[in-house]
Scaffold this motif. Structure first.
Motif, PDB file in Angstrom:
ATOM      1  N   ILE A 113       0.832  -1.203   0.000  1.00 32.10           N
ATOM      2  CA  ILE A 113       0.000   0.000   0.000  1.00 32.10           C
ATOM      3  C   ILE A 113       0.866   1.252   0.000  1.00 32.10           C
ATOM      4  O   ILE A 113       0.563   2.223  -0.703  1.00 32.10           O
ATOM      5  N   GLN A 114       1.953   1.218   0.739  1.00 36.91           N
ATOM      6  CA  GLN A 114       2.852   2.368   0.787  1.00 36.91           C
ATOM      7  C   GLN A 114       3.458   2.644  -0.592  1.00 36.91           C
ATOM      8  O   GLN A 114       3.529   3.797  -1.037  1.00 36.91           O
ATOM      9  N   ALA A 115       3.878   1.598  -1.274  1.00 36.58           N
ATOM     10  CA  ALA A 115       4.456   1.752  -2.613  1.00 36.58           C
ATOM     11  C   ALA A 115       3.419   2.297  -3.589  1.00 36.58           C
ATOM     12  O   ALA A 115       3.720   3.172  -4.408  1.00 36.58           O
ATOM     13  N   LYS A 116       2.201   1.782  -3.496  1.00 31.89           N
ATOM     14  CA  LYS A 116       1.140   2.229  -4.400  1.00 31.89           C
ATOM     15  C   LYS A 116       0.713   3.658  -4.081  1.00 31.89           C
ATOM     16  O   LYS A 116       0.398   4.431  -4.996  1.00 31.89           O
ATOM     17  N   ALA A 117       0.718   4.022  -2.807  1.00 26.95           N
ATOM     18  CA  ALA A 117       0.288   5.367  -2.397  1.00 26.95           C
ATOM     19  C   ALA A 117       1.154   6.451  -3.041  1.00 26.95           C
ATOM     20  O   ALA A 117       0.651   7.517  -3.398  1.00 26.95           O
ATOM     21  N   LYS A 131      -8.919   4.381  -3.809  1.00 22.58           N
ATOM     22  CA  LYS A 131      -8.074   3.727  -4.823  1.00 22.58           C
ATOM     23  C   LYS A 131      -7.153   2.691  -4.190  1.00 22.58           C
ATOM     24  O   LYS A 131      -6.948   1.609  -4.746  1.00 22.58           O
ATOM     25  N   LEU A 132      -6.600   3.010  -3.027  1.00 21.83           N
ATOM     26  CA  LEU A 132      -5.712   2.073  -2.339  1.00 21.83           C
ATOM     27  C   LEU A 132      -6.472   0.836  -1.853  1.00 21.83           C
ATOM     28  O   LEU A 132      -5.977  -0.289  -1.964  1.00 21.83           O
ATOM     29  N   VAL A 133      -7.676   1.051  -1.341  1.00 24.55           N
ATOM     30  CA  VAL A 133      -8.494  -0.072  -0.867  1.00 24.55           C
ATOM     31  C   VAL A 133      -8.850  -0.991  -2.035  1.00 24.55           C
ATOM     32  O   VAL A 133      -8.714  -2.217  -1.939  1.00 24.55           O
ATOM     33  N   ARG A 134      -9.277  -0.428  -3.142  1.00 24.71           N
ATOM     34  CA  ARG A 134      -9.626  -1.250  -4.317  1.00 24.71           C
ATOM     35  C   ARG A 134      -8.413  -2.026  -4.829  1.00 24.71           C
ATOM     36  O   ARG A 134      -8.518  -3.191  -5.225  1.00 24.71           O
ATOM     37  N   TYR A 135      -7.265  -1.376  -4.823  1.00 20.82           N
ATOM     38  CA  TYR A 135      -6.032  -2.029  -5.275  1.00 20.82           C
ATOM     39  C   TYR A 135      -5.722  -3.255  -4.404  1.00 20.82           C
ATOM     40  O   TYR A 135      -5.468  -4.341  -4.919  1.00 20.82           O
ATOM     41  N   ALA A 136      -5.765  -3.068  -3.098  1.00 18.77           N
ATOM     42  CA  ALA A 136      -5.442  -4.175  -2.179  1.00 18.77           C
ATOM     43  C   ALA A 136      -6.505  -5.269  -2.229  1.00 18.77           C
ATOM     44  O   ALA A 136      -6.185  -6.455  -2.113  1.00 18.77           O
ATOM     45  N   GLN A 137      -7.766  -4.891  -2.428  1.00 19.39           N
ATOM     46  CA  GLN A 137      -8.824  -5.903  -2.559  1.00 19.39           C
ATOM     47  C   GLN A 137      -8.607  -6.736  -3.817  1.00 19.39           C
ATOM     48  O   GLN A 137      -8.844  -7.942  -3.813  1.00 19.39           O
ATOM     49  N   GLY A 138      -8.164  -6.097  -4.880  1.00 17.47           N
ATOM     50  CA  GLY A 138      -7.877  -6.817  -6.119  1.00 17.47           C
ATOM     51  C   GLY A 138      -6.751  -7.820  -5.953  1.00 17.47           C
ATOM     52  O   GLY A 138      -6.681  -8.822  -6.669  1.00 17.47           O
ATOM     53  N   ARG A 139      -5.865  -7.557  -5.001  1.00 20.25           N
ATOM     54  CA  ARG A 139      -4.775  -8.472  -4.705  1.00 20.25           C
ATOM     55  C   ARG A 139      -5.211  -9.604  -3.783  1.00 20.25           C
ATOM     56  O   ARG A 139      -4.459 -10.525  -3.515  1.00 20.25           O
ATOM     57  N   GLY A 140      -6.444  -9.495  -3.237  1.00 18.38           N
ATOM     58  CA  GLY A 140      -6.980 -10.580  -2.433  1.00 18.38           C
ATOM     59  C   GLY A 140      -6.751 -10.470  -0.942  1.00 18.38           C
ATOM     60  O   GLY A 140      -6.777 -11.482  -0.238  1.00 18.38           O
ATOM     61  N   PHE A 141      -6.537  -9.275  -0.443  1.00 13.67           N
ATOM     62  CA  PHE A 141      -6.353  -9.095   0.990  1.00 13.67           C
ATOM     63  C   PHE A 141      -7.692  -8.826   1.676  1.00 13.67           C
ATOM     64  O   PHE A 141      -8.636  -8.361   1.049  1.00 13.67           O
ATOM     65  N   GLU A 142      -7.744  -9.096   2.977  1.00 16.05           N
ATOM     66  CA  GLU A 142      -8.959  -8.963   3.757  1.00 16.05           C
ATOM     67  C   GLU A 142      -9.269  -7.501   4.032  1.00 16.05           C
ATOM     68  O   GLU A 142      -8.372  -6.718   4.358  1.00 16.05           O
ATOM     69  N   PRO A 143     -10.542  -7.099   3.934  1.00 18.30           N
ATOM     70  CA  PRO A 143     -10.928  -5.693   4.110  1.00 18.30           C
ATOM     71  C   PRO A 143     -10.458  -5.063   5.422  1.00 18.30           C
ATOM     72  O   PRO A 143      -9.959  -3.936   5.419  1.00 18.30           O
TER      73      PRO A 143
END
Length: 158
Positions: A113-117, A131-143
């Motif tokens: 998330i830090q790199a993407k931010a 945008k960060l939440v959607r990115y991490a969800q697309g990677r399959g991490f828990e909300p």
């Protein structure tokens, strides 16, 4: 690819595939059926391959979960989903996913998330967070983990 009609040829080819890389019984069953083997013969071949230790769904799931997390940056949700698609048993999936170290998992998510931010262009903090939440969800991490990590990263930026 020409269908293989002979049971012995199909068995030898499946054993060779399993020798090259870790496979699960679902993938091999699909291959055997694609090679025009009957379901009965395919199940018999899979039983033999498991008995001879060419196939082991638990071993496959452990390697798969570890490698997809380490090298592809996948979260537990995406790993579970993909293993379910490969017809791996739920109990085996649970063990494989549980084997991922929790500290490494959280640390990796925060770094991701830090790199993407740093690369995201957004008008507001709210838009950036989305945008960060959607990115991490697309990677399959828990909300829950995503929201905590995003909040930590954005709080450091302010």
């Amino acid at each position: 690819m020409n269908p293989i009609l002979n049971y012995k040829d199909a068995l030898n080819k499946a054993a060779a595939l399993c020798s090259k890389s870790e496979k699960c019984s679902g993938d091999i069953r699909k291959k055997l059926l694609d090679w025009s083997l009957s379901l009965e013969d395919a199940n018999k071949a899979i039983a033999w391959l498991q008995d001879q230790k060419f196939l082991d769904d638990e071993r496959f799931a452990n390697f798969f979960a570890r490698d997809k997390f380490r090298f592809n940056g996948w979260g537990r949700i995406k790993i579970r989903y993909t293993l379910r698609q490969k017809d791996v048993a739920s109990s085996i999936i649970d063990k494989a996913v549980a084997a991922i170290d929790e500290n490494d998992y959280r640390h990796f998510l925060k770094e991701l998330i830090q790199a993407k931010a740093g690369k995201i262009k957004a008008e507001s903090n709210y838009e950036k967070k989305g945008k960060l939440v959607r990115y991490a969800q697309g990677r399959g991490f828990e909300p829950e983990l995503i929201f905590n990590a995003v909040d930590d990263v954005l709080a450091r930026e302010e």
